[in-house]
Design a protein around this motif. Structure first.
Motif, PDB file in Angstrom:
ATOM      1  N   GLY A  78       0.813  -1.213   0.000  1.00 38.92           N
ATOM      2  CA  GLY A  78       0.000   0.000   0.000  1.00 38.92           C
ATOM      3  C   GLY A  78       0.850   1.268   0.000  1.00 38.92           C
ATOM      4  O   GLY A  78       2.016   1.224  -0.326  1.00 38.92           O
ATOM      5  N   PRO A  80       2.380   3.761   2.435  1.00 40.55           N
ATOM      6  CA  PRO A  80       2.588   3.858   3.880  1.00 40.55           C
ATOM      7  C   PRO A  80       2.174   5.199   4.483  1.00 40.55           C
ATOM      8  O   PRO A  80       1.745   5.252   5.642  1.00 40.55           O
ATOM      9  CB  PRO A  80       4.089   3.616   4.044  1.00 40.55           C
ATOM     10  N   THR A 105       9.369   3.472   1.502  1.00 42.19           N
ATOM     11  CA  THR A 105       9.076   3.516   0.064  1.00 42.19           C
ATOM     12  C   THR A 105       7.699   4.140  -0.097  1.00 42.19           C
ATOM     13  O   THR A 105       6.740   3.681   0.538  1.00 42.19           O
ATOM     14  CB  THR A 105       9.071   2.095  -0.558  1.00 42.19           C
ATOM     15  N   ASN A 107       4.838   6.621  -2.767  1.00 39.60           N
ATOM     16  CA  ASN A 107       4.544   7.225  -4.075  1.00 39.60           C
ATOM     17  C   ASN A 107       4.758   8.743  -4.037  1.00 39.60           C
ATOM     18  O   ASN A 107       4.642   9.404  -5.067  1.00 39.60           O
ATOM     19  CB  ASN A 107       3.125   6.878  -4.538  1.00 39.60           C
ATOM     20  N   SER A 129       8.632   6.515  -5.709  1.00 39.54           N
ATOM     21  CA  SER A 129       8.331   5.877  -6.986  1.00 39.54           C
ATOM     22  C   SER A 129       7.891   6.932  -7.997  1.00 39.54           C
ATOM     23  O   SER A 129       7.052   7.782  -7.690  1.00 39.54           O
ATOM     24  CB  SER A 129       7.204   4.851  -6.804  1.00 39.54           C
ATOM     25  N   VAL A 171       9.574   1.827 -12.496  1.00 45.45           N
ATOM     26  CA  VAL A 171       9.263   0.517 -13.073  1.00 45.45           C
ATOM     27  C   VAL A 171       9.142   0.713 -14.583  1.00 45.45           C
ATOM     28  O   VAL A 171       8.402   1.591 -15.037  1.00 45.45           O
ATOM     29  CB  VAL A 171       7.937  -0.045 -12.514  1.00 45.45           C
ATOM     30  N   GLU A 199      12.896  -3.783 -13.351  1.00 46.00           N
ATOM     31  CA  GLU A 199      12.231  -4.613 -14.347  1.00 46.00           C
ATOM     32  C   GLU A 199      10.814  -4.925 -13.867  1.00 46.00           C
ATOM     33  O   GLU A 199      10.602  -5.252 -12.692  1.00 46.00           O
ATOM     34  CB  GLU A 199      12.998  -5.927 -14.536  1.00 46.00           C
ATOM     35  N   VAL A 203       4.229  -9.819 -10.261  1.00 49.35           N
ATOM     36  CA  VAL A 203       3.895  -9.864  -8.844  1.00 49.35           C
ATOM     37  C   VAL A 203       2.389  -9.893  -8.680  1.00 49.35           C
ATOM     38  O   VAL A 203       1.691  -9.062  -9.227  1.00 49.35           O
ATOM     39  CB  VAL A 203       4.464  -8.623  -8.139  1.00 49.35           C
TER      40      VAL A 203
HETATM   41  N1  SAM Z   1       3.016   2.894  -2.502  1.00 51.27           N
HETATM   42  C1  SAM Z   1       4.418   2.876  -2.333  1.00 51.27           C
HETATM   43  C2  SAM Z   1       5.110   3.266  -3.641  1.00 51.27           C
HETATM   44  O1  SAM Z   1       4.427   3.588  -4.599  1.00 51.27           O
HETATM   45  O2  SAM Z   1       6.332   3.274  -3.672  1.00 51.27           O
HETATM   46  C3  SAM Z   1       4.994   1.594  -1.761  1.00 51.27           C
HETATM   47  C4  SAM Z   1       4.449   0.279  -2.241  1.00 51.27           C
HETATM   48  S1  SAM Z   1       4.883  -0.136  -3.898  1.00 51.27           S
HETATM   49  C5  SAM Z   1       4.159  -1.750  -4.010  1.00 51.27           C
HETATM   50  C6  SAM Z   1       6.611  -0.413  -3.791  1.00 51.27           C
HETATM   51  C7  SAM Z   1       7.371  -0.424  -5.084  1.00 51.27           C
HETATM   52  O3  SAM Z   1       7.010  -1.555  -5.843  1.00 51.27           O
HETATM   53  C8  SAM Z   1       7.148   0.777  -5.976  1.00 51.27           C
HETATM   54  O4  SAM Z   1       8.386   1.354  -6.328  1.00 51.27           O
HETATM   55  C9  SAM Z   1       6.461   0.187  -7.183  1.00 51.27           C
HETATM   56  O5  SAM Z   1       6.764   0.898  -8.336  1.00 51.27           O
HETATM   57  C10 SAM Z   1       7.032  -1.212  -7.207  1.00 51.27           C
HETATM   58  N2  SAM Z   1       6.203  -2.167  -7.955  1.00 51.27           N
HETATM   59  C11 SAM Z   1       4.894  -2.409  -7.814  1.00 51.27           C
HETATM   60  N3  SAM Z   1       4.465  -3.340  -8.696  1.00 51.27           N
HETATM   61  C12 SAM Z   1       5.555  -3.702  -9.418  1.00 51.27           C
HETATM   62  C13 SAM Z   1       5.776  -4.608 -10.479  1.00 51.27           C
HETATM   63  N4  SAM Z   1       4.773  -5.329 -10.991  1.00 51.27           N
HETATM   64  N5  SAM Z   1       7.019  -4.744 -10.967  1.00 51.27           N
HETATM   65  C14 SAM Z   1       8.043  -4.009 -10.467  1.00 51.27           C
HETATM   66  N6  SAM Z   1       7.909  -3.133  -9.449  1.00 51.27           N
HETATM   67  C15 SAM Z   1       6.674  -2.963  -8.944  1.00 51.27           C
END
Ligand code: SAM
Length: 344
Positions: A78, A80, A105, A107, A129, A171, A199, A203
């Motif tokens: 999510g 945080p 981490t 957004n 991100s 990403v 990459e 997930v």
């Molecule tokens: N919401 C926060 C964020 O946006 O950073 C934290 C959670 S997010 C799941 C954590 C990181 O996982 C982010 O940098 C996101 O870009 C990356 N992420 C999510 N889905 C992904 C995927 N399918 N492949 C690669 N990175 C991914």
């Protein structure tokens, strides 16, 4: 007690060093590769508040993990920063013996106003991100009409609060934002921030992943290197997930996280705790281990410690390695927990 237990290792001799704590399963963004709107729509049942671990429960667990060798904590989701008073949690975690590093981490949507309080509470590092500098591309990805400028403000605020170097995660998905690689590199060169290309991973079960959508890290480095020559940098510590490079002209550092083409399972020292207290020993694990139930049933620290210890020493996970070896052409093979539940 902490130092006596530094040898806790899994079946592949990997120590337990890092804990990623998801503090909420909610996010304001609906990134197409993570929480696509078609799945996480209005009717999606997010966790009710009482199922989330409280700050006290999280701190207690983190202390137990620290006694088993964990040195780094990363708060994730999510999103945080949707969890109210996160700086209070940071302050509680920062008091734990043995914890050397607390990172976040995010957004970036709520970071600008909170960076100073988080840093004052003991946060050491932040990863923001950002998948493009182009508003049209970024908004099509985040599905929340969130503009790039606000994320850049958040990066600047984090740096201003001393959370340096700020890492920026991009990403990369073929046909979606690969054209943003060079503009992002150009923007962050010389800024002191470290841009990292990830990459696109398979997930969870909901992002419709295909290998063809992955832009290999080697191609990304070659593309950037053709504009600004780069050279590899030694990992900062064993098990570092990003491969590091620096611009030869002194323009700073970039990284690539090649989880698909160069899996790093062998060096993985990370455990993940979901917002409702499930312990996962791999980002790709199908199931977790419930720590909330014993916590709320009155288990002693010693018992929870034994439980975690036995889960970690029995750990065999090497999903990404196996997938790559098995198929050469990776594909999804089993249902997995959503990344939005246990963070990246
Ligand atoms: N919401 C926060 C964020 O946006 O950073 C934290 C959670 S997010 C799941 C954590 C990181 O996982 C982010 O940098 C996101 O870009 C990356 N992420 C999510 N889905 C992904 C995927 N399918 N492949 C690669 N990175 C991914």
């Amino acid at each position: 007690m902490a130092t006596a237990e530094l040898t806790l290792a899994d079946t592949l001799a990997r120590p337990l060093r890092d804990l990623r704590i998801s503090v909420t399963d909610r996010c304001q963004f609906r990134c197409t590769y993570c929480m696509p709107r078609e799945v996480f729509g209005r009717d999606f049942a997010f966790l009710p508040r009482e199922q989330l671990l409280t700050f006290e429960e999280l701190t207690r667990l983190a202390r137990i993990f620290a006694s088993l060798g964990v040195r780094k904590l990363r708060l994730t989701g999510g999103e945080p920063l949707l969890r109210r008073d996160l700086d209070k949690l940071v302050a509680m975690l920062a008091c734990i013996d043995g914890i050397q590093d607390i990172a976040l981490t995010t957004n970036g949507a709520l970071l600008a106003n909170k960076a100073a309080a988080l840093a004052a509470a003991g946060l050491r590092r932040v990863t923001v991100s950002l998948d493009s500098l182009d508003d049209a591309v970024f908004m099509a990805l985040n599905y929340a009409k969130f503009p790039v400028a606000r994320v850049l403000e958040a990066v600047a605020a984090a740096a201003g609060a001393g959370l340096v170097p700020v890492k920026v995660n991009m990403v990369v998905r073929r046909g979606v934002n690969e054209q943003s690689i060079l503009p992002m590199a150009a923007h962050f060169r010389g800024s002191g921030h470290v841009l990292r290309f990830i990459e696109y991973m398979d997930v969870g079960t909901t992002n419709g992943w295909r290998l063809d959508d992955v832009v290999p890290a080697a191609d990304i480095i070659a593309m950037i290197g053709a504009h600004w020559p780069v050279e590899p940098v030694e990992p900062a510590y064993p098990g570092e997930v990003a491969s590091r490079y620096r611009y030869r002209d002194g323009g700073g550092e970039i990284g690539v996280i090649a989880s698909v083409t160069q899996p790093f399972c062998r060096g993985c020292t990370r455990a993940r705790l979901s917002a409702d207290g499930q312990l996962y020993t791999c980002l790709f694990a199908a199931t977790g281990h419930d720590l909330r139930e014993p916590l709320r049933a009155g288990a002693r620290d010693h018992d929870i410690r034994e439980q975690i210890s036995s889960i970690w020493t029995g750990r065999t996970d090497r999903y990404s390695e196996r997938r790559t070896r098995r198929t050469g052409r990776a594909r999804q093979v089993k249902p997995k927990v959503e990344m939005s539940r246990i963070g990246g």
